[in-house]
Design a protein around this motif. Structure first.
Motif, PDB file in Angstrom:
ATOM      1  N   ARG A 257      25.603  44.957  13.925  1.00  0.00           N
ATOM      2  CA  ARG A 257      24.743  45.557  14.951  1.00  0.00           C
ATOM      3  C   ARG A 257      23.508  46.185  14.335  1.00  0.00           C
ATOM      4  O   ARG A 257      22.390  45.998  14.804  1.00  0.00           O
ATOM      5  N   ASP A 258      23.688  46.925  13.243  1.00  0.00           N
ATOM      6  CA  ASP A 258      22.581  47.658  12.635  1.00  0.00           C
ATOM      7  C   ASP A 258      21.618  46.760  11.867  1.00  0.00           C
ATOM      8  O   ASP A 258      20.438  47.081  11.752  1.00  0.00           O
ATOM      9  N   ASP A 259      22.110  45.642  11.320  1.00  0.00           N
ATOM     10  CA  ASP A 259      21.272  44.790  10.483  1.00  0.00           C
ATOM     11  C   ASP A 259      20.789  43.529  11.168  1.00  0.00           C
ATOM     12  O   ASP A 259      19.900  42.850  10.653  1.00  0.00           O
ATOM     13  N   LEU A 260      21.350  43.184  12.311  1.00  0.00           N
ATOM     14  CA  LEU A 260      21.030  41.912  12.940  1.00  0.00           C
ATOM     15  C   LEU A 260      19.571  41.817  13.359  1.00  0.00           C
ATOM     16  O   LEU A 260      18.938  40.781  13.170  1.00  0.00           O
ATOM     17  N   ASP A 261      19.000  42.895  13.885  1.00  0.00           N
ATOM     18  CA  ASP A 261      17.611  42.810  14.324  1.00  0.00           C
ATOM     19  C   ASP A 261      16.672  42.548  13.152  1.00  0.00           C
ATOM     20  O   ASP A 261      15.666  41.860  13.291  1.00  0.00           O
ATOM     21  N   GLY A 262      17.002  43.028  11.963  1.00  0.00           N
ATOM     22  CA  GLY A 262      16.192  42.734  10.784  1.00  0.00           C
ATOM     23  C   GLY A 262      16.422  41.327  10.276  1.00  0.00           C
ATOM     24  O   GLY A 262      15.590  40.752   9.596  1.00  0.00           O
ATOM     25  N   CYS A 263      17.569  40.770  10.616  1.00  0.00           N
ATOM     26  CA  CYS A 263      17.928  39.438  10.137  1.00  0.00           C
ATOM     27  C   CYS A 263      17.272  38.356  10.998  1.00  0.00           C
ATOM     28  O   CYS A 263      16.761  37.377  10.476  1.00  0.00           O
ATOM     29  N   ILE A 264      17.272  38.555  12.293  1.00  0.00           N
ATOM     30  CA  ILE A 264      16.684  37.555  13.179  1.00  0.00           C
ATOM     31  C   ILE A 264      15.186  37.501  12.918  1.00  0.00           C
ATOM     32  O   ILE A 264      14.487  38.499  12.994  1.00  0.00           O
ATOM     33  N   GLY A 265      14.735  36.349  12.557  1.00  0.00           N
ATOM     34  CA  GLY A 265      13.309  36.171  12.299  1.00  0.00           C
ATOM     35  C   GLY A 265      12.869  36.639  10.923  1.00  0.00           C
ATOM     36  O   GLY A 265      11.683  36.704  10.647  1.00  0.00           O
ATOM     37  N   CYS A 266      13.822  36.964  10.032  1.00  0.00           N
ATOM     38  CA  CYS A 266      13.412  37.446   8.704  1.00  0.00           C
ATOM     39  C   CYS A 266      12.765  36.324   7.900  1.00  0.00           C
ATOM     40  O   CYS A 266      11.995  36.578   6.991  1.00  0.00           O
ATOM     41  N   GLY A 267      13.127  35.085   8.214  1.00  0.00           N
ATOM     42  CA  GLY A 267      12.501  33.960   7.545  1.00  0.00           C
ATOM     43  C   GLY A 267      13.108  33.585   6.213  1.00  0.00           C
ATOM     44  O   GLY A 267      12.625  32.666   5.557  1.00  0.00           O
ATOM     45  N   CYS A 268      14.158  34.249   5.778  1.00  0.00           N
ATOM     46  CA  CYS A 268      14.696  33.936   4.454  1.00  0.00           C
ATOM     47  C   CYS A 268      15.318  32.542   4.417  1.00  0.00           C
ATOM     48  O   CYS A 268      15.228  31.866   3.403  1.00  0.00           O
ATOM     49  N   LEU A 269      15.910  32.118   5.515  1.00  0.00           N
ATOM     50  CA  LEU A 269      16.536  30.803   5.604  1.00  0.00           C
ATOM     51  C   LEU A 269      17.442  30.518   4.405  1.00  0.00           C
ATOM     52  O   LEU A 269      17.563  29.397   3.944  1.00  0.00           O
ATOM     53  N   SER A 270      18.064  31.549   3.886  1.00  0.00           N
ATOM     54  CA  SER A 270      18.869  31.390   2.687  1.00  0.00           C
ATOM     55  C   SER A 270      20.170  32.172   2.826  1.00  0.00           C
ATOM     56  O   SER A 270      20.152  33.394   2.908  1.00  0.00           O
ATOM     57  N   LEU A 271      21.275  31.438   2.819  1.00  0.00           N
ATOM     58  CA  LEU A 271      22.558  32.139   2.812  1.00  0.00           C
ATOM     59  C   LEU A 271      22.737  32.885   1.497  1.00  0.00           C
ATOM     60  O   LEU A 271      23.457  33.859   1.424  1.00  0.00           O
ATOM     61  N   ARG A 272      22.054  32.423   0.463  1.00  0.00           N
ATOM     62  CA  ARG A 272      22.165  33.075  -0.835  1.00  0.00           C
ATOM     63  C   ARG A 272      21.605  34.497  -0.790  1.00  0.00           C
ATOM     64  O   ARG A 272      22.152  35.405  -1.393  1.00  0.00           O
ATOM     65  N   ARG A 273      20.508  34.693  -0.076  1.00  0.00           N
ATOM     66  CA  ARG A 273      19.876  36.018  -0.032  1.00  0.00           C
ATOM     67  C   ARG A 273      20.236  36.821   1.197  1.00  0.00           C
ATOM     68  O   ARG A 273      19.862  37.984   1.297  1.00  0.00           O
ATOM     69  N   CYS A 274      20.933  36.242   2.144  1.00  0.00           N
ATOM     70  CA  CYS A 274      21.234  36.923   3.402  1.00  0.00           C
ATOM     71  C   CYS A 274      22.048  38.192   3.152  1.00  0.00           C
ATOM     72  O   CYS A 274      23.116  38.149   2.546  1.00  0.00           O
ATOM     73  N   THR A 275      21.539  39.313   3.638  1.00  0.00           N
ATOM     74  CA  THR A 275      22.226  40.591   3.407  1.00  0.00           C
ATOM     75  C   THR A 275      23.461  40.758   4.291  1.00  0.00           C
ATOM     76  O   THR A 275      24.285  41.618   4.025  1.00  0.00           O
ATOM     77  N   LEU A 276      23.577  39.960   5.336  1.00  0.00           N
ATOM     78  CA  LEU A 276      24.778  40.035   6.175  1.00  0.00           C
ATOM     79  C   LEU A 276      25.871  39.116   5.658  1.00  0.00           C
ATOM     80  O   LEU A 276      27.029  39.491   5.542  1.00  0.00           O
ATOM     81  N   TYR A 277      25.510  37.890   5.335  1.00  0.00           N
ATOM     82  CA  TYR A 277      26.484  36.879   4.934  1.00  0.00           C
ATOM     83  C   TYR A 277      26.894  37.020   3.479  1.00  0.00           C
ATOM     84  O   TYR A 277      28.044  36.839   3.116  1.00  0.00           O
ATOM     85  N   ASN A 278      25.954  37.351   2.626  1.00  0.00           N
ATOM     86  CA  ASN A 278      26.197  37.402   1.192  1.00  0.00           C
ATOM     87  C   ASN A 278      25.490  38.621   0.596  1.00  0.00           C
ATOM     88  O   ASN A 278      24.534  38.492  -0.151  1.00  0.00           O
ATOM     89  N   PRO A 279      25.979  39.824   0.920  1.00  0.00           N
ATOM     90  CA  PRO A 279      25.296  41.032   0.448  1.00  0.00           C
ATOM     91  C   PRO A 279      25.186  41.062  -1.076  1.00  0.00           C
ATOM     92  O   PRO A 279      26.148  40.771  -1.783  1.00  0.00           O
ATOM     93  N   GLU A 280      23.984  41.363  -1.552  1.00  0.00           N
ATOM     94  CA  GLU A 280      23.707  41.479  -2.984  1.00  0.00           C
ATOM     95  C   GLU A 280      24.110  40.217  -3.756  1.00  0.00           C
ATOM     96  O   GLU A 280      24.503  40.290  -4.914  1.00  0.00           O
ATOM     97  N   ASP A 281      24.060  39.078  -3.088  1.00  0.00           N
ATOM     98  CA  ASP A 281      24.391  37.786  -3.696  1.00  0.00           C
ATOM     99  C   ASP A 281      25.757  37.842  -4.389  1.00  0.00           C
ATOM    100  O   ASP A 281      25.954  37.336  -5.486  1.00  0.00           O
ATOM    101  N   SER A 282      26.725  38.454  -3.740  1.00  0.00           N
ATOM    102  CA  SER A 282      28.049  38.661  -4.322  1.00  0.00           C
ATOM    103  C   SER A 282      28.795  37.359  -4.606  1.00  0.00           C
ATOM    104  O   SER A 282      29.714  37.336  -5.415  1.00  0.00           O
ATOM    105  N   LEU A 283      28.409  36.264  -3.970  1.00  0.00           N
ATOM    106  CA  LEU A 283      29.100  34.998  -4.184  1.00  0.00           C
ATOM    107  C   LEU A 283      28.554  34.210  -5.373  1.00  0.00           C
ATOM    108  O   LEU A 283      29.161  33.217  -5.786  1.00  0.00           O
ATOM    109  N   SER A 284      27.453  34.651  -5.957  1.00  0.00           N
ATOM    110  CA  SER A 284      26.841  33.879  -7.038  1.00  0.00           C
ATOM    111  C   SER A 284      27.759  33.758  -8.251  1.00  0.00           C
ATOM    112  O   SER A 284      27.701  32.760  -8.965  1.00  0.00           O
TER     113      SER A 284
END
Length: 154
Positions: free
Chosen positions: A106-133
């Motif tokens: 809820r708190d981060d979604l508005d910053g995510c929509i339209g952020c333009g990153c188009l990257s699951l690697r950098r997404c702060t919701l899906y992969n915070p701090e690139d923890s999956l790298s």
């Protein structure tokens, strides 16, 4: 059975379709006795079980987990408030984690929509701090971390 409900009455009182009630019965989530004419009759206490099932599903608990939880209730008597409290306490931490994740979404979604990153690697919701790298290249998760593990509802 004293003060029993027909499947239609249980459906009306619970807001759950008769087909779903039959499915719950088949899975062992609720129980019915049969009349001489083979009609289902539910104890009024089954209303509480149906409510518990529906609410549990809405927060992402699978029907298998619900069945296991309901099996912990006493079969010899109507479950007390203490029985229900004990059952719900077992899920408390899991529900708190879901609340934490939903709050973050809820708190981060508005910053995510339209952020333009188009990257699951950098997404702060899906992969915070690139923890999956650290797990190497390629797909690591079948579903996003914020998705529930709920089974399809009946």
């Amino acid at each position: 059975m004293h003060e029993s409900l027909t499947i239609g009455q249980l459906s009306t009182r619970s807001g759950v379709a008769p087909s779903a009630l039959r499915y719950y019965e088949r899975l062992g989530l609720i129980q019915a006795e049969r009349t001489g004419g083979n009609q289902r009759r539910y104890a009024r206490t089954e209303l509480r079980r149906v409510a518990f099932i529906r609410i549990s599903q809405q927060v992402g608990i699978s029907l298998e987990e619900i069945r296991e939880a309901l099996e912990s209730l006493p079969a010899s008597r109507t479950p007390s408030a203490e029985d229900w409290a004990r059952l719900s306490a077992a899920w408390r931490e899991r529900l708190n984690e879901k609340i934490r994740l939903m709050t973050k979404l809820r708190d981060d979604l508005d910053g995510c929509i339209g952020c333009g990153c188009l990257s699951l690697r950098r997404c702060t919701l899906y992969n915070p701090e690139d923890s999956l790298s650290g797990e190497g290249p390629g797909a690591r998760l079948m579903l996003p971390r914020l998705a529930t593990d709920a089974a399809p509802t009946a």
